[in-house]
Design a protein around this motif. Structure first.
Motif, short mmCIF file in Angstrom:
data_model
loop_
_atom_site.label_atom_id
_atom_site.label_comp_id
_atom_site.label_asym_id
_atom_site.label_seq_id
_atom_site.Cartn_x
_atom_site.Cartn_y
_atom_site.Cartn_z
N GLY A 294 0.82 -1.21 0.00
CA GLY A 294 0.00 0.00 0.00
C GLY A 294 0.86 1.26 0.00
O GLY A 294 1.99 1.26 0.46
N HIS A 295 0.26 2.35 -0.56
CA HIS A 295 0.87 3.69 -0.55
C HIS A 295 2.19 3.73 -1.32
O HIS A 295 2.44 2.87 -2.15
N GLY A 296 3.06 4.72 -1.03
CA GLY A 296 4.33 4.88 -1.73
C GLY A 296 4.60 6.31 -2.11
O GLY A 296 3.67 7.09 -2.35
N TYR A 309 7.12 5.49 8.58
CA TYR A 309 6.06 5.51 7.57
C TYR A 309 5.49 4.11 7.30
O TYR A 309 6.22 3.14 7.18
N GLU A 310 4.16 4.11 7.13
CA GLU A 310 3.48 2.85 6.77
C GLU A 310 3.98 2.33 5.43
O GLU A 310 4.15 1.13 5.24
N LYS A 311 4.23 3.22 4.46
CA LYS A 311 4.64 2.78 3.11
C LYS A 311 5.90 1.91 3.18
O LYS A 311 6.06 0.99 2.39
N ILE A 363 -1.11 -5.20 1.27
CA ILE A 363 -0.55 -5.18 2.62
C ILE A 363 -0.51 -3.75 3.15
O ILE A 363 -0.01 -2.83 2.48
N HIS A 364 -1.05 -3.57 4.35
CA HIS A 364 -1.10 -2.24 4.99
C HIS A 364 -0.78 -2.33 6.48
O HIS A 364 -0.87 -3.39 7.09
N GLY A 365 -0.40 -1.17 7.04
CA GLY A 365 -0.29 -1.00 8.48
C GLY A 365 -1.36 -0.01 8.89
O GLY A 365 -1.62 0.97 8.18
N ASN A 366 -1.96 -0.22 10.02
CA ASN A 366 -3.16 0.52 10.41
C ASN A 366 -2.84 1.71 11.30
O ASN A 366 -1.75 1.80 11.87
N LEU A 424 -4.96 -6.60 3.86
CA LEU A 424 -4.55 -6.97 5.21
C LEU A 424 -4.11 -5.72 5.96
O LEU A 424 -3.26 -4.97 5.47
N GLU A 425 -4.69 -5.49 7.11
CA GLU A 425 -4.19 -4.46 8.03
C GLU A 425 -3.51 -5.27 9.13
O GLU A 425 -4.15 -5.76 10.06
N ILE A 426 -2.18 -5.40 9.01
CA ILE A 426 -1.43 -6.34 9.85
C ILE A 426 -1.51 -5.95 11.33
O ILE A 426 -1.70 -6.81 12.20
N GLY B 177 -5.39 6.94 0.42
CA GLY B 177 -4.82 5.77 -0.25
C GLY B 177 -5.52 4.44 -0.05
O GLY B 177 -4.93 3.40 -0.32
N HIS B 178 -6.79 4.46 0.41
CA HIS B 178 -7.54 3.20 0.49
C HIS B 178 -8.90 3.30 -0.20
O HIS B 178 -9.36 2.35 -0.80
N VAL B 179 -9.55 4.47 -0.02
CA VAL B 179 -10.92 4.64 -0.49
C VAL B 179 -10.92 5.66 -1.62
O VAL B 179 -10.27 6.70 -1.50
ZN ZN Z 1 -2.73 1.89 4.38
#
Ligand code: ZN
Lengths: 462, 188
Positions: A294-296, A309-311, A363-366, A424-426, B177-179
């Motif tokens: 996810g993201h970037g 950062y989540e990315k 794949i994501h982090g919440n 997935l939000e791990i 970045g999700h919705v």
């Molecule tokens: Zn995310």
């Protein structure tokens, strides 16, 4: 004693089922784009509604059909339309909205019959009823063949008219033995299927997934004497689960062979005109699995408690999963991004849809308030529930964080992709406990392995 | 005389934007009788053109509904709040400002990282330009709730027929970045 009980049970079932079926039952000829279909189970009229076996919906109308045994539920997907039907329930769900039908789907002798008009029209397919010929005409092609409004002179000459077609279990008199080329045998050996004709064969074919199968049509042919006159099946081995065949169209004659598969295959179809054979060779092939970090770039995603950062977490995880999948001979892993670049959500979707991906995992982090902790798995489409359940089981076990369950929500990458897809939000980067683990290499390795195990379990690999 | 019975099906338009918005129709506020404040209190910098007319300058008070995330980040919670404003444009900004901090520490202020640059309505289309600090970016569910809080808060004004959310002046695909959401978003 046991026998008595089971026959009593059978009798009870008989009494329950039969009255609804025998009443006003009539077998109905069904024409698809002008061609008479001869399905394994005949369409029939039940309480003024034409009911067809569900296989017609998948193999002839090109919709994806899923059967849920526990709920006795049939799910039908075509383009953007999703229909859920339940056995013996008059209410269907179309795109999540409840819609009343005139007839409930029924289960007869192990075959699910659904109201053709409701299903076809919901999918945007034209259905006409010819009351004189007592036949149903389904038109899938825009501007396709429309049924004759008046029967062509006299009635009785057309094999479709007057209910004169031969159907399995029907009591009609057999039609005059047709002449012309026939299919003499169908043999499945190892990963090869040989269809033997009495004359040179021409085959057309296509591939369908979930479940995986190959459909081969042999126009201008009927079934020979050695084969069951109208339909049947042969057992397979290896990648072949079984091979079904039927006289799919009566006029013009056409035989359809469906190869049910145990796994995804690539295949070749060879017409040997001198030996009057069609040879289908199968090769087990790799599943395309897209891992979407996810993201970037300028979209950092969530910023963690300590400013990470989540990315970066997502990319690290995706690269670890890819490295593990690279070792799997039956999986071809594809990354939506392999470095710190930005992709629109729809670009991720297009990549997956264009690459013919079989499984999509984002794949994501919440992030939320500091107290919230745990793992969530999201899906949106019906075809993704099983994947979501399996992935969630493996990922929560590997992560060891609180189980925040499988949830359904419309996040773009799992809504618009046309294969089973999960997000997935791990864990929560906003929670100190989760965050510390999520940036530790050991945790990442464990969860990456969990994701890989989940994907393999879903694809039934090993 | 048998015939096939026809079932008419309404297939809902494919563009379902968010789950939580379904079924819950925005109500124009009943108690929203704007009260003209007697005090000459100037509304703080709405940035819009301030009309010299004394009636337009007069401060009004309105009771509105504001939306926050629940304790576990799963759904929205509705709270009553009061806004003071002078012009239309400042009315929307005042409503949005209520979302930036939560009246209850247990609730999540979903828009805490948002800066609202402008909110202008033209023929029923409300254009809101905003900025999101990276620290204000949530996970997938948080983003869904945030977008929903924005919609519910602004569509409670019956004159708002469509809502166009701009990210630093641009029509972006997504806030976090999700919705993804359309431009403009239609009242449902
Ligand atoms: Zn995310």
């Amino acid at each position: 004693m046991k026998k008595v009980v089971s026959s009593l049970l059978a009798l009870c079932l008989f009494l329950i089922i039969i009255p609804t079926v025998t009443h006003a039952e009539e077998k109905i000829p069904l024409y698809l784009d002008g061609k008479l279909l001869v399905p394994e189970v005949a369409p029939r009229l039940i309480n003024e509604n034409t009911m067809v076996p569900i296989r017609i919906i998948s193999e002839n109308l090109g919709a994806e059909v899923k059967w849920n045994q526990q709920e006795l539920k049939v799910s039908i997907d075509k383009n953007n339309t999703h229909i859920d039907l339940w056995i013996n329930k008059r209410n269907a769900q179309v795109g999540g909205k409840t819609v009343a039908m005139d007839a409930a789907p029924v289960l007869i002798a192990g075959n699910t019959l659904v109201p053709i008009r409701f299903v076809a029209e919901t999918l945007g397919i034209k259905v006409d009823w010819d009351n004189d010929k007592r036949a149903v005409y389904v038109t899938t092609k825009p501007g396709g063949i429309t049924p004759p409004t008046t029967p062509p002179s006299g009635g009785g000459t057309n094999p479709g008219a007057g209910g004169g077609i031969q159907l399995p279990g029907g009591s009609q008199t057999p039609p005059p033995t047709p002449s012309g080329p026939v299919i003499q045998s169908i043999k499945a050996t190892g990963d090869e299927i040989v269809i033997q004709g009495s004359a040179a064969l021409t085959a057309s074919h296509f591939y369908l997934s979930s479940p995986e199968r190959i459909v081969v049509d042999l126009p201008n042919n009927r079934l020979g004497q050695a084969l069951n006159p109208k339909l049947g099946e042969v057992n397979g081995s290896g990648a072949i689960a079984k091979v079904r065949y039927s006289l799919y169209s009566d006029n013009p004659a056409s035989v359809r062979v469906v190869i049910d598969l145990n796994s995804k295959v690539s295949y070749t179809v060879t017409e040997n005109k001198t030996a009057n054979q069609v040879i289908i060779k199968l090769k087990q092939t790799r599943y395309n699995v897209m891992i979407d970090a996810g993201h970037g770039d300028h979209d950092s995603g969530a910023v963690s408690l300590t400013g990470k950062y989540e990315k970066d977490f997502n990319l690290a995880m995706a690269l670890k999963v890819k490295a593990l999948l690279d070792k799997e001979p039956l999986i071809n892993p594809i990354l939506s991004r392999a470095d710190d670049t930005f992709l629109e959500l729809d670009e991720r979707v297009a990549k997956a849809n264009n690459a013919g991906v079989d499984v999509f995992v984002s794949i994501h982090g919440n992030k939320y308030t500091p107290n919230v902790t745990g793992t969530e798995t999201y899906y949106w489409k019906e075809d993704s529930i099983q994947l979501a359940n399996i992935m969630h089981r493996f990922v929560t076990q590997a992560a060891g964080l609180p189980d925040r369950k499988v949830r359904q929500n419309n996040f773009r990458v799992i809504t618009k992709t046309n294969m089973p897809a999960v997000l997935l939000e791990i864990g929560y980067l906003s929670n100190s406990g989760d965050e510390a683990k999520m940036y530790s290499p050991a945790f990442q390795d464990r969860v990456a392995q969990g994701i890989v195990d989940g994907i393999k379990s879903f694809l039934k690999i090993q | 005389m048998r015939k096939l019975s026809i079932v008419l099906v309404t297939v809902s338009a494919a563009a379902v934007l968010s789950l939580t918005a379904c079924g819950q129709k925005e109500q124009p506020i009943g108690q929203a009788s704007p009260v003209t404040s007697p005090s000459g209190n100037q509304a703080n910098g709405s940035g819009g053109a301030v009309s010299p007319s004394p009636t337009a300058n007069a401060q009004k008070t309105m009771q509105i509904k504001s939306y926050y995330g629940d304790e576990s980040g799963e759904k929205l919670v509705e709270k009553a709040s009061e806004i003071k404003y002078t012009t239309d444009s400042s009315k929307y900004l005042a409503a949005l400002a209520t979302l930036k901090s939560s009246p209850d520490p247990k609730l999540g202020a979903l828009l805490s990282g948002f800066t609202f640059t402008s909110a202008k309505i033209d023929e029923g289309n409300l254009v809101v330009d905003l900025k999101i600090d990276p620290s204000g970016r949530w996970g997938a569910q948080g983003e869904l709730l945030t977008l929903d809080a924005l919609k519910k808060t602004l569509f409670q004004f019956s004159e708002v027929k469509t809502l166009d959310i701009l990210l630093e002046g641009k029509q972006e695909e997504s806030l976090m970045g999700h919705v993804s959401f359309p431009h403009p978003i239609k009242r449902n």
